[in-house]
Design a protein around this motif. Structure first.
Motif: not given
Lengths: 187, 187
Positions: A13, A143, A147-148, A150-158, A160-161, B98, B101-102, B104-105, B172, B175, B179, B183
């Motif tokens: 980040x 959202x 999800x389509x 964004x550069x990085x979606x990993x942080x968003x998925x975690x 969501x978890x 996780x 996943x964080x 993964x990008x 999860x 989902x 996603x 992508x």
DNA sequence: CGCACCTATTCAACTAATTGACTATGGGGG
DNA sequence: CCCCCATAGTCAATTAGTTGAATAGGTGCG
């Protein structure tokens, strides 16, 4: 072992100080990799020694100096390898409340209720903080678009978890309270 | 610290050997207090020394001898106190997936998909084992009746937590896969 | 007949994590 | 003015947890 990669992932980040990382590990990262500030400082020391992160000292006017850490190319490469490899150790959970629930039939039902309600308050607090992190990530976008695009979606998925986990937690607590009240109507 | 109480709580179900406990900690207890056989044997040693459990050696014909452990009155009392007291430390989770996943990008999407699918297979396996434990607890009775009448419902409630957790986990994962596929449609 | 796996545990060495205190500076409230 | 809180760490001691192997008899498979 994996605290190492949790720290590297946090540094994806961008540059951060140990203190800032300890805040991150208190909120979003807390869902999947718990650790204390002391652990982080030690790990950052090791990562610097191993050339996976770089430190620079920032002198500040009205605060103590701080060291800002950045991922090096080697660090990024190491993390990429980790991210694609199968997990080495199974997920571990350590939840004292569940031990207390396991043993509750021998204990005071009123006290058990209080513990469950405490947990609910805690979960609601976490959800509120997660909601703020989510707003910040989405930054006004719906959202689906995020999800389509964004550069990085990993942080968003975690995140969501974490949200799903706490919501489930809350539903489970509700159920436990319903059962307890039915069994001990006088409690 | 709390492994102690996890072991005492497990012994509420009745006499058990270290080996049997390690099986229990591999299935139902795994949801809320992870530990290895080695840890359990060490803890049982300590609990015996402190008079919270009692051991007796059972000589067997066609198998190695075993030591069976039982709660003492002091152990039961200590556990009762623990069960009513507020948790000392917050819940900790350590989930390597996780972290992956964080991060993964930066990694290969195909590899990430494979990891998530592996997790789903694992979760389904756990749910199948939990279903069997549940059948055994209910013993033919409908859940409602069980919850009203059973002597001990703590173990059932912690099992419900484990089931809810794994089901949420599965949702999860679903989902995340949706996603990822959107992508990278070619992956 | 040999090999792998299950029961049942113990040992030793190592790494990771926790606890509590300590060093500094500055800001805000009472 | 004093205390507490926030920033930004460090140190030392202890406890907890992991890894790998050793022991030792039994069962099942081909």
């Amino acid at each position: 072992m994996s605290l190492k990669y949790a720290v590297l992932a946090a540094l994806l980040e961008g540059e951060a100080s140990g203190y800032e990382l300890s805040k991150v590990f208190d909120v979003s990262f807390a869902n999947f990799w718990a650790s204390t500030p002391q652990q982080l400082y030690r790990e950052l020391e090791r990562l610097t020694r191993d050339g996976l992160v770089e430190a620079r000292v920032v002198r500040q006017e009205r605060r103590p100096d701080k060291r800002m850490f950045t991922l090096t190319a080697a660090g990024r490469e190491d993390l990429r390898g980790f991210a694609a490899a199968p997990p080495r150790r199974p997920t571990t959970v350590r939840d004292e409340l569940l031990i207390k629930i396991q043993a509750m039939d021998d204990a005071d039902p009123g006290a058990t209720c209080a513990l469950v309600e405490e947990r609910m308050a805690w979960a609601r607090g976490k959800l509120a903080r997660y909601a703020r992190v989510r707003e910040r990530l989405l930054d006004g976008r719906p959202e689906e678009r995020y999800l389509r695009e964004a550069d990085r979606i990993g942080p968003y998925l975690t995140l969501m978890a974490g949200i799903a986990f706490e919501e489930e937690n809350l539903r489970w607590c509700e159920r436990v309270l319903a059962v307890l009240r039915q069994r001990v109507p006088q409690g």
